[in-house]
Design a protein around this motif. Structure first.
Motif, mmCIF file in Angstrom:
data_model
loop_
_atom_site.group_PDB
_atom_site.id
_atom_site.type_symbol
_atom_site.label_atom_id
_atom_site.label_comp_id
_atom_site.label_asym_id
_atom_site.label_seq_id
_atom_site.Cartn_x
_atom_site.Cartn_y
_atom_site.Cartn_z
ATOM 1 N N SER A 177 -36.735 -97.465 -39.929
ATOM 2 C CA SER A 177 -37.491 -98.535 -39.271
ATOM 3 C C SER A 177 -37.611 -98.331 -37.767
ATOM 4 N N ASN A 178 -37.439 -97.096 -37.323
ATOM 5 C CA ASN A 178 -37.670 -96.811 -35.908
ATOM 6 C C ASN A 178 -39.157 -96.974 -35.590
ATOM 7 N N ILE A 179 -39.455 -97.375 -34.379
ATOM 8 C CA ILE A 179 -40.844 -97.563 -33.964
ATOM 9 C C ILE A 179 -41.526 -96.208 -33.774
ATOM 10 N N ILE A 180 -42.756 -96.099 -34.261
ATOM 11 C CA ILE A 180 -43.588 -94.910 -34.060
ATOM 12 C C ILE A 180 -44.794 -95.317 -33.232
ATOM 13 N N ARG A 181 -44.971 -94.654 -32.111
ATOM 14 C CA ARG A 181 -46.116 -94.939 -31.244
ATOM 15 C C ARG A 181 -46.892 -93.657 -30.991
ATOM 16 N N SER A 182 -48.168 -93.687 -31.346
ATOM 17 C CA SER A 182 -49.053 -92.529 -31.139
ATOM 18 C C SER A 182 -48.490 -91.264 -31.762
ATOM 19 N N GLY A 183 -47.838 -91.412 -32.910
ATOM 20 C CA GLY A 183 -47.333 -90.261 -33.647
ATOM 21 C C GLY A 183 -45.943 -89.820 -33.272
ATOM 22 N N ILE A 184 -45.287 -90.527 -32.329
ATOM 23 C CA ILE A 184 -43.947 -90.138 -31.885
ATOM 24 C C ILE A 184 -42.952 -91.229 -32.253
ATOM 25 N N LEU A 190 -37.168 -95.171 -25.440
ATOM 26 C CA LEU A 190 -38.400 -94.369 -25.459
ATOM 27 C C LEU A 190 -38.124 -92.873 -25.505
ATOM 28 N N LYS A 191 -36.942 -92.494 -25.949
ATOM 29 C CA LYS A 191 -36.636 -91.079 -26.119
ATOM 30 C C LYS A 191 -37.166 -90.622 -27.480
ATOM 31 N N PRO A 192 -37.923 -89.522 -27.536
ATOM 32 C CA PRO A 192 -38.466 -89.047 -28.816
ATOM 33 C C PRO A 192 -37.358 -88.631 -29.787
ATOM 34 N N LEU A 193 -37.448 -89.145 -31.005
ATOM 35 C CA LEU A 193 -36.528 -88.765 -32.068
ATOM 36 C C LEU A 193 -37.186 -87.793 -33.037
ATOM 37 N N ALA A 194 -38.500 -87.943 -33.221
ATOM 38 C CA ALA A 194 -39.228 -87.079 -34.142
ATOM 39 C C ALA A 194 -40.714 -87.185 -33.864
ATOM 40 N N TYR A 195 -41.448 -86.202 -34.379
ATOM 41 C CA TYR A 195 -42.908 -86.186 -34.268
ATOM 42 C C TYR A 195 -43.488 -86.176 -35.677
ATOM 43 N N TRP A 196 -44.449 -87.068 -35.916
ATOM 44 C CA TRP A 196 -45.094 -87.180 -37.223
ATOM 45 C C TRP A 196 -46.439 -86.468 -37.153
ATOM 46 N N ILE A 197 -46.538 -85.371 -37.905
ATOM 47 C CA ILE A 197 -47.695 -84.480 -37.807
ATOM 48 C C ILE A 197 -48.435 -84.436 -39.138
ATOM 49 N N ILE A 198 -49.742 -84.650 -39.080
ATOM 50 C CA ILE A 198 -50.583 -84.647 -40.275
ATOM 51 C C ILE A 198 -50.732 -83.227 -40.808
ATOM 52 N N ALA A 215 -37.209 -84.039 -33.107
ATOM 53 C CA ALA A 215 -37.644 -83.729 -31.748
ATOM 54 C C ALA A 215 -37.061 -82.421 -31.214
ATOM 55 N N ASP A 216 -35.866 -82.045 -31.669
ATOM 56 C CA ASP A 216 -35.267 -80.819 -31.151
ATOM 57 C C ASP A 216 -35.957 -79.563 -31.686
ATOM 58 N N GLY A 217 -36.864 -79.731 -32.632
ATOM 59 C CA GLY A 217 -37.609 -78.585 -33.156
ATOM 60 C C GLY A 217 -39.029 -78.507 -32.636
ATOM 61 N N ILE A 218 -39.402 -79.430 -31.739
ATOM 62 C CA ILE A 218 -40.750 -79.476 -31.195
ATOM 63 C C ILE A 218 -40.688 -79.470 -29.665
ATOM 64 N N LEU A 219 -41.492 -78.625 -29.049
ATOM 65 C CA LEU A 219 -41.632 -78.638 -27.597
ATOM 66 C C LEU A 219 -42.892 -79.426 -27.251
ATOM 67 N N HIS A 220 -42.712 -80.546 -26.569
ATOM 68 C CA HIS A 220 -43.841 -81.378 -26.146
ATOM 69 C C HIS A 220 -44.106 -81.059 -24.687
ATOM 70 N N LEU A 221 -45.206 -80.349 -24.435
ATOM 71 C CA LEU A 221 -45.523 -79.870 -23.097
ATOM 72 C C LEU A 221 -46.524 -80.820 -22.435
ATOM 73 N N TRP A 222 -46.048 -81.596 -21.472
ATOM 74 C CA TRP A 222 -46.896 -82.561 -20.790
ATOM 75 C C TRP A 222 -46.235 -82.957 -19.481
ATOM 76 N N THR A 223 -46.931 -83.767 -18.693
ATOM 77 C CA THR A 223 -46.390 -84.240 -17.418
ATOM 78 C C THR A 223 -46.268 -85.752 -17.462
ATOM 79 N N LYS A 224 -45.061 -86.243 -17.271
ATOM 80 C CA LYS A 224 -44.815 -87.681 -17.287
ATOM 81 C C LYS A 224 -45.029 -88.236 -15.890
ATOM 82 N N GLU A 225 -45.912 -89.243 -15.784
ATOM 83 C CA GLU A 225 -46.262 -89.813 -14.494
ATOM 84 C C GLU A 225 -45.912 -91.292 -14.372
ATOM 85 N N TYR A 226 -45.598 -91.951 -15.496
ATOM 86 C CA TYR A 226 -45.244 -93.371 -15.481
ATOM 87 C C TYR A 226 -43.973 -93.563 -16.310
ATOM 88 N N PRO A 227 -43.134 -94.515 -15.945
ATOM 89 C CA PRO A 227 -41.855 -94.699 -16.655
ATOM 90 C C PRO A 227 -42.006 -94.947 -18.148
#
Length: 494
Positions: A177-184, A190-198, A215-227
């Motif tokens: 029952s963890n929250i999933i937002r935009s596939g994460i 707000l720490k990623p636990l897993a990624y749900w991929i189609i 999450a430890d098996g996926i590298l999410h490459l992006w730039t965080k600009e807001y908390p």
């Protein structure tokens, strides 16, 4: 003044005055004023992901469109990728044992080949660096799956996953029952636990069924600009409209120039034809085109009229120049580097622009190393030790020691190499820079540099040659002075 203000002013002028001063103070910031000039400028604020998720796909699609169709956009993306990654950011092992460092680097270079590091067998690791950065700039993010499967060599590979495949339809993870937002899938912080991929079939069709990847098996490459941000937005977002407007304006000018260059001829008849068509006899043919030096005799009653569109001189250069300067600034680059136009720049201006560009490239290089290269290198080392490709008996008890590594990024050529070389020599002499620092700034490995210098020196000496590049300047000066004294003694007959 409304009725309430008038009533207050009637019974307590002092209170009314304080209220007026307070109201004025609330609008002390010009940016907060709402008047007829700013009444349409009413942006909203709130949770970053809730605001961005509805626009992310469109922004991504527009970024990809510009990447494929705009020289301005593609040139800017390639400029950053070529200067930040170039031929590749390479590791230099820093364990205590030099022989082990060489073994690690040899195993790494073998693994970086397409058949070993890429699950599709199509890209080297250094080409994957380029693609990771390019997709991050255009799409706003990139996802790389770390794959471990039984095979020959080091059982570790990488697989790129398109951001489009994140399952944004899910809201809660099954069982937990963890929250999933935009596939994460996220925890309370707000720490990623897993990624749900189609799932996507090889023929390109989506199955509308998603898998959970920790999450430890996926590298999410992006730039965080807001908390509260959890996914990325294209780096081109602030420049997209300007780039598209510039391209559209240039296209319109091209059409206008083509129209202005057109020249048409019309033949008119003052004598109405007696029947449809026109009878031709002999070799007479209707005038279909004109050519230089042509002489043509018209029929009785025919005359020629011409259409020669005129066009006023355009201000295209000035408009495009301003637009590209603003676009370059938005991407953290100098106008000269972004456009390749150095015709209007002085040496000092070009040098200052290059210095600022290098700061941008260095920042991007550090991002690539921290978010992509370093995690991949650590997984590579773990897989190499577990598979026996590298034998390090105390690896797991001293893992951090054996993961020590420097990353050597490609260097840049300066505008005036002679001045820069002189400055570098001075720094080396005065311990302001080490050979390792100098080689790293040029994208070279200092060990390889020394070994090659030793090989060249030995080869030269074996041929009876004594090259000045292999002799310190102090020794050269002493030898020259000694030779000069010998010449003087010979002249004096001594």
């Amino acid at each position: 003044m409304n009725i309430l203000e008038k009533a207050i002013d009637l019974f307590s002028p002092e209170w009314a005055y304080k209220r007026a001063v307070y109201r004025k103070a609330k609008r002390e910031y010009e940016a907060a004023k709402v008047d007829r000039y700013t009444d349409t400028w009413m942006p909203i604020t709130g949770d970053t992901e809730n605001l961005e998720k509805g626009e992310r796909q469109l922004i991504m699609a527009r970024g990809r469109y510009l990447e494929k169709n705009s020289d301005v956009a593609l040139g800017g993306v390639k400029l950053v990728v070529n200067n930040a990654v170039g031929t590749g950011i390479r590791p230099q092992a820093r364990t205590d044992a030099e022989s082990l460092n060489e073994k690690i680097e040899k195993a790494w270079e073998q693994w970086t080949q397409p058949e070993n590091c890429d699950i599709t067998g199509q890209q080297t690791f250094y080409e994957m660096q380029q693609m990771a950065l390019r997709r991050k700039i255009v799409d706003g993010e990139a996802f790389v799956k770390k794959v471990s499967r039984k095979r020959d060599g080091i059982p570790f590979e990488l697989q790129f996953i398109s951001p489009d495949l994140l399952d944004t339809s899910l809201t809660y993870a099954p069982k937990t029952s963890n929250i999933i937002r935009s596939g994460i899938e996220l925890d309370d912080y707000l720490k990623p636990l897993a990624y749900w991929i189609i799932k996507k079939s090889p023929d390109g069709y989506l199955t509308f069924d998603s898998d959970r990847y920790p999450a430890d098996g996926i590298l999410h490459l992006w730039t965080k600009e807001y908390p509260d941000q959890i996914r990325g937005i294209s780096d081109l977002v602030t420049s997209m409209r300007r780039i598209k407007d510039t391209d559209d304006y240039i296209f319109a000018e091209q059409i206008a120039a083509r129209i202005a260059a057109s020249f048409a001829v019309f033949i008119t008849n003052s004598i109405p034809p007696t029947r449809l068509g026109r009878q031709m006899d002999g070799n007479k043919k209707p005038l279909n085109n004109i050519a230089p030096g042509m002489v043509y005799e018209l029929e009785n009653g025919q005359s020629i009229q011409t259409a020669n569109p005129s066009r006023n001189p355009s201000q295209i250069e000035g408009f495009v120049n301003v637009e590209q300067r603003i676009t370059a600034r938005g991407q953290g680059l100098s106008y000269e580097a972004f456009t390749g136009d150095y015709s209007k720049s002085s040496f000092s201006a070009a040098r200052q622009g290059q210095t600022q560009d290098m700061k941008t490239y260095v920042g991007v290089q550090k991002w690539v190393v921290s978010h992509f290269c370093k995690p991949v290198y650590e997984s590579f080392m773990d897989a190499a030790v577990m598979s026996g490709a590298l034998v390090i008996r105390d690896y797991w008890s001293n893992r951090e020691k054996y993961l020590a590594c420097d990353w050597i990024a490609p260097g840049w050529d300066w505008i005036d190499p002679q001045k820069e070389a002189s400055a570098d020599i001075m720094k080396l002499k005065n311990a302001g820079m080490t050979l390792s620092d100098w080689c790293a700034s040029r994208g070279k490995d200092w060990r390889t540099q020394l070994k090659q210098m030793a090989v060249e020196k030995a080869e030269a000496e074996s041929l009876g040659l004594k090259l000045s590049i292999h002799t310190p300047e102090t020794v050269q000066a002493a030898e020259a002075n000694h030779s000069e004294n010998d010449d003087k003694e010979t002249e004096n007959g001594e």
